[in-house]
Write a protein that holds these residues in place. Sequence first.
Motif, short mmCIF file in Angstrom:
data_model
loop_
_atom_site.label_atom_id
_atom_site.label_comp_id
_atom_site.label_asym_id
_atom_site.label_seq_id
_atom_site.Cartn_x
_atom_site.Cartn_y
_atom_site.Cartn_z
N ASP A 15 0.82 -1.21 0.00
CA ASP A 15 0.00 0.00 0.00
C ASP A 15 0.85 1.26 0.00
O ASP A 15 0.56 2.22 -0.70
CB ASP A 15 -0.95 0.01 1.20
N LEU A 16 1.92 1.25 0.78
CA LEU A 16 2.81 2.40 0.82
C LEU A 16 3.49 2.61 -0.53
O LEU A 16 3.60 3.75 -1.01
CB LEU A 16 3.87 2.24 1.92
N LEU A 17 3.91 1.52 -1.18
CA LEU A 17 4.51 1.62 -2.51
C LEU A 17 3.52 2.21 -3.52
O LEU A 17 3.89 2.99 -4.38
CB LEU A 17 4.96 0.25 -3.01
N MET A 18 2.26 1.83 -3.40
CA MET A 18 1.26 2.27 -4.36
C MET A 18 0.86 3.73 -4.17
O MET A 18 0.58 4.43 -5.13
CB MET A 18 0.00 1.40 -4.26
N MET A 19 0.85 4.21 -2.93
CA MET A 19 0.29 5.55 -2.70
C MET A 19 1.36 6.65 -2.56
O MET A 19 1.02 7.83 -2.52
CB MET A 19 -0.59 5.56 -1.46
N ASN A 53 -1.62 1.05 -10.86
CA ASN A 53 -2.25 1.42 -9.59
C ASN A 53 -1.36 2.33 -8.75
O ASN A 53 -1.82 2.90 -7.76
CB ASN A 53 -2.59 0.18 -8.77
N SER A 54 -0.10 2.47 -9.10
CA SER A 54 0.83 3.24 -8.27
C SER A 54 0.71 4.73 -8.55
O SER A 54 0.42 5.16 -9.67
CB SER A 54 2.27 2.79 -8.50
N ALA A 55 0.96 5.52 -7.52
CA ALA A 55 0.95 6.98 -7.66
C ALA A 55 2.06 7.43 -8.61
O ALA A 55 1.89 8.39 -9.36
CB ALA A 55 1.12 7.63 -6.29
N VAL A 56 3.18 6.72 -8.60
CA VAL A 56 4.30 7.05 -9.48
C VAL A 56 3.88 6.89 -10.94
O VAL A 56 4.14 7.76 -11.77
CB VAL A 56 5.54 6.17 -9.16
N TYR A 57 3.20 5.80 -11.28
CA TYR A 57 2.73 5.55 -12.64
C TYR A 57 1.72 6.62 -13.05
O TYR A 57 1.80 7.20 -14.13
CB TYR A 57 2.07 4.17 -12.72
N GLN A 58 0.76 6.88 -12.17
CA GLN A 58 -0.29 7.84 -12.49
C GLN A 58 0.26 9.24 -12.70
O GLN A 58 -0.17 9.96 -13.60
CB GLN A 58 -1.36 7.82 -11.40
N ASP A 59 1.23 9.62 -11.88
CA ASP A 59 1.84 10.94 -12.04
C ASP A 59 2.61 11.02 -13.35
O ASP A 59 2.54 12.02 -14.06
CB ASP A 59 2.76 11.25 -10.86
N ALA A 60 3.35 9.97 -13.68
CA ALA A 60 4.15 9.97 -14.91
C ALA A 60 3.29 9.97 -16.16
O ALA A 60 3.69 10.49 -17.20
CB ALA A 60 5.08 8.76 -14.92
N ASN A 61 2.09 9.38 -16.07
CA ASN A 61 1.24 9.24 -17.25
C ASN A 61 0.06 10.21 -17.27
O ASN A 61 -0.80 10.10 -18.13
CB ASN A 61 0.74 7.79 -17.35
N ARG A 62 0.04 11.13 -16.35
CA ARG A 62 -1.01 12.13 -16.29
C ARG A 62 -0.86 13.07 -17.48
O ARG A 62 0.24 13.44 -17.85
CB ARG A 62 -0.92 12.92 -14.99
N VAL A 63 -1.98 13.45 -18.06
CA VAL A 63 -1.95 14.41 -19.16
C VAL A 63 -1.67 15.77 -18.55
O VAL A 63 -2.32 16.21 -17.61
CB VAL A 63 -3.30 14.42 -19.91
#
Length: 112
Positions: A15-19, A53-63
């Motif tokens: 959970d910590l890795l994901m958020m 699902n990770s915050a790192v992925y979402q931030d990197a792929n955010r438009v």
Amino acid sequence: IEWYHHLQRAGVDYDLLMMTQKDDLKNILKDECKLSGVAAQTIINILRKNVPNSAVYQDANRVKVSVVSTEEMNAISAAKDGSARIQVAIADVQKIRDSLQTNARNTTKEIN
């Protein structure tokens, strides 16, 4: 696998890795888990590229959207145009200078 044990001992769970955001996660991995910078960056890269699902992925792929006003665009365009005119003027001055130098050399030769 060794890094996984470091994560477990430091209390870093899934959970910590994901958020956790990239910079915070890097600090946790390096400071609390005692991983090298390369190992920490490798884990972050894996999350960034392969774990939606990770915050790192979402931030990197955010438009990312950039809003620029018409006034700003006009000012930028005017600055570019002005810069282009200055460059042309500099080139003209250099041509004139070169021509004057050539004339000065020729005149010096004629005098001597």
